[in-house]
Design an enzyme around this catalytic site. Sequence first.
Site, mmCIF file in Angstrom:
data_model
loop_
_atom_site.group_PDB
_atom_site.id
_atom_site.type_symbol
_atom_site.label_atom_id
_atom_site.label_comp_id
_atom_site.label_asym_id
_atom_site.label_seq_id
_atom_site.Cartn_x
_atom_site.Cartn_y
_atom_site.Cartn_z
ATOM 1 N N ASP A 1 4.932 1.111 12.208
ATOM 2 C CA ASP A 1 3.749 0.413 11.702
ATOM 3 C C ASP A 1 3.644 -1.037 12.183
ATOM 4 O O ASP A 1 2.658 -1.708 11.896
ATOM 5 C CB ASP A 1 3.736 0.444 10.160
ATOM 6 C CG ASP A 1 3.294 1.793 9.620
ATOM 7 O OD1 ASP A 1 2.920 2.671 10.421
ATOM 8 O OD2 ASP A 1 3.323 1.973 8.381
ATOM 9 N N ARG B 1 -8.586 -0.116 4.909
ATOM 10 C CA ARG B 1 -7.696 0.871 4.287
ATOM 11 C C ARG B 1 -6.384 0.231 3.869
ATOM 12 O O ARG B 1 -5.740 0.699 2.936
ATOM 13 C CB ARG B 1 -7.376 1.989 5.288
ATOM 14 C CG ARG B 1 -8.484 3.000 5.476
ATOM 15 C CD ARG B 1 -7.992 4.143 6.339
ATOM 16 N NE ARG B 1 -6.631 4.480 5.959
ATOM 17 C CZ ARG B 1 -5.652 4.811 6.800
ATOM 18 N NH1 ARG B 1 -5.896 4.897 8.082
ATOM 19 N NH2 ARG B 1 -4.447 5.093 6.367
ATOM 20 N N ARG C 1 0.605 15.077 13.008
ATOM 21 C CA ARG C 1 1.158 14.826 11.663
ATOM 22 C C ARG C 1 1.229 16.069 10.777
ATOM 23 O O ARG C 1 0.504 16.199 9.783
ATOM 24 C CB ARG C 1 0.368 13.708 10.979
ATOM 25 C CG ARG C 1 0.516 12.404 11.703
ATOM 26 C CD ARG C 1 -0.176 11.281 11.025
ATOM 27 N NE ARG C 1 0.628 10.643 10.000
ATOM 28 C CZ ARG C 1 0.301 9.488 9.424
ATOM 29 N NH1 ARG C 1 -0.812 8.890 9.775
ATOM 30 N NH2 ARG C 1 1.072 8.958 8.521
ATOM 31 N N CYS D 1 -4.865 13.308 12.780
ATOM 32 C CA CYS D 1 -5.432 11.974 12.600
ATOM 33 C C CYS D 1 -5.291 11.250 13.924
ATOM 34 O O CYS D 1 -4.715 11.791 14.870
ATOM 35 C CB CYS D 1 -4.732 11.227 11.477
ATOM 36 S SG CYS D 1 -3.096 10.674 11.899
ATOM 37 N N LYS E 1 0.842 -1.212 0.000
ATOM 38 C CA LYS E 1 0.000 0.000 0.000
ATOM 39 C C LYS E 1 0.870 1.252 0.000
ATOM 40 O O LYS E 1 0.677 2.154 -0.816
ATOM 41 C CB LYS E 1 -0.905 0.023 1.240
ATOM 42 C CG LYS E 1 -1.584 1.366 1.470
ATOM 43 C CD LYS E 1 -2.468 1.362 2.676
ATOM 44 C CE LYS E 1 -1.804 1.761 3.972
ATOM 45 N NZ LYS E 1 -1.513 3.204 4.124
ATOM 46 N N ASN E 2 1.825 1.309 0.912
ATOM 47 C CA ASN E 2 2.579 2.560 1.078
ATOM 48 C C ASN E 2 3.517 2.851 -0.084
ATOM 49 O O ASN E 2 3.971 3.988 -0.237
ATOM 50 C CB ASN E 2 3.358 2.542 2.398
ATOM 51 C CG ASN E 2 2.443 2.793 3.589
ATOM 52 O OD1 ASN E 2 1.254 3.057 3.410
ATOM 53 N ND2 ASN E 2 2.984 2.698 4.783
HETATM 54 C C1 UD1 Z 1 4.491 7.030 6.285
HETATM 55 C C2 UD1 Z 1 3.618 5.802 6.179
HETATM 56 C C3 UD1 Z 1 3.122 5.384 7.564
HETATM 57 C C4 UD1 Z 1 4.294 5.211 8.512
HETATM 58 C C5 UD1 Z 1 5.181 6.454 8.519
HETATM 59 C C6 UD1 Z 1 6.450 6.279 9.331
HETATM 60 C C7 UD1 Z 1 2.570 6.089 4.018
HETATM 61 C C8 UD1 Z 1 1.329 6.382 3.244
HETATM 62 N N1 UD1 Z 1 2.474 6.137 5.343
HETATM 63 O O1 UD1 Z 1 3.683 8.081 6.792
HETATM 64 O O2 UD1 Z 1 2.415 4.151 7.414
HETATM 65 O O3 UD1 Z 1 3.794 5.007 9.809
HETATM 66 O O4 UD1 Z 1 5.585 6.765 7.164
HETATM 67 O O5 UD1 Z 1 7.162 5.193 8.887
HETATM 68 O O6 UD1 Z 1 3.612 5.807 3.460
HETATM 69 N N2 UD1 Z 1 6.537 14.973 10.232
HETATM 70 C C9 UD1 Z 1 6.657 16.335 10.464
HETATM 71 N N3 UD1 Z 1 6.560 17.190 9.415
HETATM 72 C C10 UD1 Z 1 6.340 16.765 8.143
HETATM 73 C C11 UD1 Z 1 6.210 15.378 7.909
HETATM 74 C C12 UD1 Z 1 6.314 14.499 8.980
HETATM 75 O O7 UD1 Z 1 6.842 16.756 11.592
HETATM 76 O O8 UD1 Z 1 6.244 17.593 7.232
HETATM 77 C C13 UD1 Z 1 6.651 14.032 11.353
HETATM 78 C C14 UD1 Z 1 5.401 13.204 11.593
HETATM 79 O O9 UD1 Z 1 4.459 13.877 12.373
HETATM 80 C C15 UD1 Z 1 5.989 11.993 12.291
HETATM 81 C C16 UD1 Z 1 7.351 11.811 11.614
HETATM 82 O O10 UD1 Z 1 7.643 13.081 11.015
HETATM 83 O O11 UD1 Z 1 6.177 12.255 13.657
HETATM 84 C C17 UD1 Z 1 7.416 10.745 10.550
HETATM 85 O O12 UD1 Z 1 6.363 10.959 9.630
HETATM 86 P P1 UD1 Z 1 6.453 10.538 8.105
HETATM 87 O O13 UD1 Z 1 7.639 9.672 7.893
HETATM 88 O O14 UD1 Z 1 6.301 11.740 7.260
HETATM 89 O O15 UD1 Z 1 5.147 9.666 7.952
HETATM 90 P P2 UD1 Z 1 4.180 9.579 6.695
HETATM 91 O O16 UD1 Z 1 4.966 9.767 5.445
HETATM 92 O O17 UD1 Z 1 2.993 10.462 6.939
#
Ligand code: UD1
Length: 420
Positions: free
Chosen positions: A305, A397, A122, A117, A22-23
């Site tokens: 995850d 999902r 996030r 969420c 999925k990711n």
């Molecule tokens: C992706 C995965 C999710 C997984 C996560 C971490 C998908 C669709 N989802 O989510 O399943 O749990 O990686 O491995 O691929 N953050 C910020 N600012 C930003 C972006 C992120 O502060 O602009 C923080 C987030 O709040 C979190 C951390 O960085 O604490 C990691 O998030 P991130 O790696 O971005 O997760 P996703 O890409 O949303």
Amino acid sequence: MDRLEIEGGAPLRGEVQVSGSKNATLPALFATLLAPGVHHLRCVPDLRDIRTTFAVLRTLGVQVEMGARSRVQADASKVENFEAPYDLVRTMRASILALGPLVARHGKARVSLPGGCAIGARPIDQHLKALRALGAQIDLEHGYVNARAKRLTGARIVFDQVTVGGTEQAMMAAVLARGETVLENAAREPEISELAKILTSMGAKIDGAGDSVITISGVDELRPMDHAMAADRIEAGSFMVAAAMTRGDLLIRDCPANHLDAVIEKLREAGAQIETSGKGVRVRGPDRLQPVQITTAPYPGFPTDMQAQLMAACAIANGASVIRETIFENRYMHVPELVRMGADITVEGHTAVIRGVSSLSGAPVMASDLRAGVALVIAGLAARGKTVVNRVYHLDRGYEGIEKKLRKAGARIRRVRSRG
Ligand code: UD1
């Protein structure tokens, strides 16, 4: 709202097939916005998040169809709308990934801000920081991100923290920028390497994906992709825990074992026997699991995850386990539900202490997010008596046909459909 009813105690046996990731598929679908023509993706899982992405792409003008045998065809020749609306983005945060490709190829984008969420605030500040560094003009108004640029220009971007989505966003924007982009402190997850492979097959020039420094030389145009998605490492890892917890003996076919080192290491430490072969990964559960210490971390560390699933396993281990969640601030929503099933868990800040009990007892519980939901299903498979997992839409999902796959492996599980 559908629910899953599970009669616990049956060991998982035989085989289970892992679906496409999925990711990895979500960014691949958004990457279709980068090149006109007809894109082909294979091994695409049929999931609610994937269908939401189709809806976002269709709103933008991409003609996307899911065909037989997990194949997807997307014609991105006529992108004529540049707005991803709130109603779609709020159901799937990853819709924010439309921003980079739209502004890179079409010079403008308007995407709803995703908001919070269940697992935390996030933010998307790192996504916006990367796009701004590439020269996009970004305004936030009325709950939307507006991005504009005549043509993006390559830049050096140092992420303040490791972010999977932020790295994907920056990559998809930089591939069409003028000149060179260097991403530092980039995420190293397998999904990043897979996106780089896809973009490279489209004509992009990318070096270093999978390391923390990624260099991208922008090109003027890209061509459509034809790609088979890799297997889902988190789905595979979830089946591993289920087999280990039910004293099962399960062959997980197409299991991407090389991307699951941290999970395999912890399951072995807990007493599971794990063998890798050409067919897949065979997991045999011990009579009683041993406690483990886990700290979640960006790849190649232990994946956030998989945290909820391992916590379910620790709940019946022979001693006390400690889990530290370092990625998301509110990712212990499964704790009160596991406690309802008899688990002994206390949480202080980011740390959970799990004192193993001899067995869990089935109970009605509620899925609060995708991974919390699967943890409750796994707990239900190992528990005494009947567990009812409500709000199964969270599981839909990200887990393709979960009850069918588990039933084939001997689980006593059924979906009860209800309207509303
Ligand atoms: C992706 C995965 C999710 C997984 C996560 C971490 C998908 C669709 N989802 O989510 O399943 O749990 O990686 O491995 O691929 N953050 C910020 N600012 C930003 C972006 C992120 O502060 O602009 C923080 C987030 O709040 C979190 C951390 O960085 O604490 C990691 O998030 P991130 O790696 O971005 O997760 P996703 O890409 O949303």
